[in-house]
Design an enzyme around this catalytic site. Sequence first.
Site, PDB file in Angstrom:
ATOM      1  N   SER A 109       0.824  -1.204   0.000  1.00  0.00           N
ATOM      2  CA  SER A 109       0.000   0.000   0.000  1.00  0.00           C
ATOM      3  C   SER A 109       0.860   1.257   0.000  1.00  0.00           C
ATOM      4  CB  SER A 109      -0.963  -0.032   1.191  1.00  0.00           C
ATOM      5  OG  SER A 109      -1.853   1.061   1.154  1.00  0.00           O
ATOM      6  N   ASP A 259      -3.521   6.250  -3.307  1.00  0.00           N
ATOM      7  CA  ASP A 259      -2.372   5.697  -2.606  1.00  0.00           C
ATOM      8  C   ASP A 259      -1.661   4.686  -3.511  1.00  0.00           C
ATOM      9  OD1 ASP A 259      -4.260   3.679  -2.477  1.00  0.00           O
ATOM     10  OD2 ASP A 259      -3.898   3.187  -0.383  1.00  0.00           O
ATOM     11  N   ASP A 261      -1.364   1.395  -3.885  1.00  0.00           N
ATOM     12  CA  ASP A 261      -2.078   0.294  -4.547  1.00  0.00           C
ATOM     13  C   ASP A 261      -3.430   0.742  -5.078  1.00  0.00           C
ATOM     14  OD1 ASP A 261      -3.013   0.568  -1.911  1.00  0.00           O
ATOM     15  OD2 ASP A 261      -3.548  -1.538  -1.742  1.00  0.00           O
ATOM     16  N   ASP A 263      -6.258   1.695  -3.930  1.00  0.00           N
ATOM     17  CA  ASP A 263      -7.570   1.301  -3.411  1.00  0.00           C
ATOM     18  C   ASP A 263      -8.200   2.415  -2.582  1.00  0.00           C
ATOM     19  OD1 ASP A 263      -5.882   1.108  -1.214  1.00  0.00           O
ATOM     20  OD2 ASP A 263      -6.679  -0.819  -0.521  1.00  0.00           O
TER      21      ASP A 263
END
Length: 498
Positions: A109, A259, A261, A263
């Site tokens: 992340s 961010d 990743d 999501d």
Amino acid sequence: MPDLPDLSGLIKAYDVRGVVPDPFSPEVARAIGAAFADVVVLPGASGPGRATAVIGNDMRPSGPDLVTAFADGLTRRGVDVILIGLCSTDGLYHASGALDLPGAMFTASHNPAEYNGIKMCHAGARPVGEDSGLAAVRTLAARYLAEGLPAEVAVPGTTENREMLAEYATFLRTLVDLGGIRPLKVVVDAGNGMAGLTVPAVLGTAAGLPELPLDVVPLYFELDGSFPNHEANPLEPENLRDLQAAVVEHGADIGLAFDGDADRCFVVDELGAAVSPSAVTALVGLREVARELEAGRTPTVIHNLITSRVVPDLLSGAGATTVRTRVGHSFIKAEMAANDAVFGGEHSAHYYFRDFFFADTGMLAAMHVLAALGTSTTPDGRPVTMSALAEAYEPYVASGEINSRVDDVPAARARVVEAYVTQQGAGPVEVDELDGLTVSHWDDHPRWWFNLRASNTEPLLRLNVEAADEDVMVKVRDDVLALVRQGTMVASTQPEEG
């Protein structure tokens, strides 16, 4: 029997997260893959065909080697593997849901470049958490590391590559129609993360979809897991500064920040001001509630206890049942499924949708915000600005999450309980301990509430305060912080992702 390695620092309550290669090495990834096969994939396999899992990864340089090792652990246990390559976390959730297969996403992340991790899910994108398989995966992976993997099955699994970006983009386009909105100029900060791949596919034409009335100004779309421009964590205000400046410079209607990743999605208005995730939760929630009511269904919306009171106020007023949960995606997802909720939101900018397999997707939330902005007008027919649109969903004043490192967490908490609950010096209050300590003085004036939660891993207390006006918020914030930090010299303000 050899001693089992302690993987508790790597395989946590919700996911796998650690520094590569120590403690997170390919050898460890292989053991986790074999354990994932035995705990999640094989027991859940049903119907014709072989047990299969789908794997994706973000742009971190360590991803390919870890994926290869993890897939090897799966195939050694007889599981076929579909590799979808570079994707966002919600892209992996889409693959798991669309293919009805267990999945694993290799990402850390927003963490720094030396980290990597794994987010696992059951078939249909249902989460794998501490109580839904992850504890068993941790135990079995430790055993496999100590004793070696079991002998390879007679017919090992196979691997195949499959491109799913276009299917992901097409699916999202079916959920929100952006074709009829007014033209918008949108600055997007991908932070060198996976939004650099997904935004051109979903909001542009890179996946072969029709052009939308969006003029996208890209910031840091080059995939680079070393994050050369800034951390891919928009929850930290300093990581929004480039986006805020670019929105003003380009005269854009809105800014979006994702961010690493991709999501989570954060919104900046045309003036460069950040829009709170609670306001986005209320805005998107009202759109989903209206759609449910039009279909003759009774809507339910989930929100965690840190979101603004505007969320239950507006959504319940619009006809929804609101359910308040603990902080953390595993709790939100469990409540989403249990209540057949149409939508869920967190203060950390995670947004969950029933139509997206009850999973979180920042891209779909962004599309809802663009749709709302692109169709909203004033009474005299002029386009509504993002700042004006957001203002309706931000009537209260919040402190944001403030973390305090303290010498004695129970003693600090006890001081707050004594002052606000035992003595009730602030007058009658409502108290609950759903997640930490929540004290509310919302049904009388002055209106305020706060939540104080302990970290699971560090000697930290996390404080969130909200009030109907700024003076009250500041007073409550400062009074509680004084109690928490009494006798403590070191304080931290690093917020948590959620």
